[in-house]
Design a protein around this motif. Structure first.
Motif, short mmCIF file in Angstrom:
data_model
loop_
_atom_site.label_atom_id
_atom_site.label_comp_id
_atom_site.label_asym_id
_atom_site.label_seq_id
_atom_site.Cartn_x
_atom_site.Cartn_y
_atom_site.Cartn_z
N LEU A 113 17.91 21.22 32.00
CA LEU A 113 18.97 22.23 31.95
C LEU A 113 20.02 21.84 30.92
O LEU A 113 20.45 22.68 30.12
N LEU A 114 20.41 20.59 30.91
CA LEU A 114 21.42 20.13 29.95
C LEU A 114 20.91 20.29 28.52
O LEU A 114 21.63 20.79 27.64
N VAL A 115 19.67 19.89 28.27
CA VAL A 115 19.10 20.01 26.92
C VAL A 115 18.99 21.48 26.51
O VAL A 115 19.28 21.84 25.36
N LYS A 116 18.60 22.34 27.44
CA LYS A 116 18.50 23.78 27.15
C LYS A 116 19.86 24.34 26.76
O LYS A 116 19.96 25.13 25.79
N LEU A 117 20.90 23.95 27.46
CA LEU A 117 22.24 24.43 27.15
C LEU A 117 22.67 23.99 25.75
O LEU A 117 23.28 24.76 25.00
N LEU A 118 22.34 22.76 25.39
CA LEU A 118 22.69 22.25 24.06
C LEU A 118 21.96 23.03 22.98
O LEU A 118 22.55 23.44 21.97
#
Length: 399
Positions: A334-339
């Motif tokens: 999720l964090l990588v997708k947001l970035l």
């Protein structure tokens, strides 16, 4: 001449050195042990990761360390005892790792130990004008040296403080040596407990290089999970956060801190970004009754927002850099997708692309710092506050 000093002199004169780099971060899941071969020094440095392992901590040991971590009211006797115990524990884990790899300790030239940070206190956090920047890592290097029989270099951050820095982040020193590439701007993004990055310009001008903390990486999410879900240490694969929804009011209040307006380079830690910080933000935004999943989703957005804002303040949109990720946060989908959604034109990779296991990168960094202490000279990063041109670490002899 002292025989161990003589050996140290011989190691410093080698063209190649076998160095074990150690890192134990704020998540305290275990000790990262990176076995490295370092060749040459300075701009000619070459590093090869030979072996890597994370030796897990037992629950009682982890709880012991957490009892004094980032606490202003820490038990001074416990701090004293753990300084020695952590050194002994790290020595034990090193010897166990070498046994797994079928390597004799006599084959290792140097151990480079970061130690365990228990408190980070730059002036920007403590606010006491009569006191300097400060940080404290425990896990005594002499205990590691004596228990393993290997010369140990430890306590790296104190020289950084003494020379005018804040004791962190130190990644700039190793990143510049081995990851700079002519004609390619790069950002080495490490998402650990705290997120930080090093900017490496394509012209390889050391005076333009800088490394900075940008805000919370995993620390707030990890603390929240550990408090609300006993026996769990992090939100594996962002599974809980992925079922929640962003709360914009809470996010706005989480971002309402002067740290995010401070110029680079800067440092921070769980001393600021902790559950009290979250609680106050929830009270002000009137979000104390939202679900745990919604809190975790919002904390994930908080980390992503801080990282993206810092990168956007750094880069020239006409010449976008490549971003190379490392640290535990890169395993949070999720964090990588947001970035990636926020920076759609930027190429994201991990340091695997550069032949360094991204989970090992911080431990490798300390092997590189030790190599420079032995065989290098301070790199001239220009006369800039927070980036002193120094070599770091205290030498601990086994005899």
């Amino acid at each position: 001449m002292n025989t161990t000093i003589k050996r140290l002199h011989s190691i410093a004169n080698k063209k190649e050195r076998v160095i074990i780099g150690l890192m134990s971060g704020t998540s305290m899941d275990g000790l990262d042990i990176a076995l490295c071969r370092c060749k040459n020094s300075g701009s000619k440095t070459e590093v090869k990761l030979l072996n890597f392992i994370t030796m897990p901590y037992q629950d009682d040991f982890r709880a012991d360390v957490k009892s004094i971590f980032s606490r202003r009211d820490a038990d001074l006797e416990k701090v004293c005892l753990l300084n020695e115990l952590i050194g002994l524990k790290h020595a034990e884990l090193i010897l166990n790792a070498l046994k797994k790899w079928n390597i004799n300790p006599s084959e290792i030239d140097i151990i480079a130990s970061h130690g365990q940070t228990i408190f980070h206190a730059p002036k920007s956090l403590h606010g006491k004008s009569n006191y300097p920047n400060a940080t404290l890592q425990i896990g005594d290097g002499d205990h590691i040296a004596v228990a393993t029989g290997i010369i140990t270099i430890a306590d790296f951050r104190q020289k950084h403080l003494a020379a005018g820095g804040e004791g962190a982040p130190l990644a700039v020193y190793g990143d510049y040596l081995v990851f700079s590439k002519k004609d390619e701007d790069r950002i080495m993004l490490n998402i650990g407990g705290i997120a930080n990055f090093t900017f490496l310009p394509g012209d390889k001008d050391a005076a333009k290089v800088f490394s900075t903390d940008v805000g919370p990486g995993n620390t707030l999410m990890d603390q929240f999970v550990q408090f609300h879900y006993p026996g769990n240490y992090y939100d594996k694969n962002g599974e809980r956060a992925s079922t929640g929804k962003l709360n914009s009011s809470l996010l706005k209040e989480l971002l309402n801190n002067k740290f995010f307006e401070t110029s680079f380079p800067k440092t921070t830690g769980p001393e600021l970004f902790n559950l009290d910080y979250l609680q106050k933000a929830q009270e002000i935004s009137e979000t104390t009754t939202i679900s745990n999943e919604d809190v975790l989703a919002t904390l994930c957005h908080f980390s992503a927002n801080a990282i993206v804002d810092a990168i956007q303040r750094t880069i020239d949109s006409t010449s976008l850099p490549k971003i190379f990720m490392s640290g535990g946060g890169m395993h949070n989908p999720l964090l990588v997708k947001l970035l990636k959604n926020a920076l759609p034109k930027v190429i994201f990779n991990t340091t695997d692309e550069l032949e360094i296991n991204p989970d090992a990168k911080e431990a490798v960094l300390f092997a590189l710092l030790a190599n420079e202490t032995l065989a290098g000279n301070p790199i001239n990063f220009g006369e800039r506050e927070g980036v002193p041109s120094i070599c770091m670490g205290k030498i601990c002899l086994p005899e």
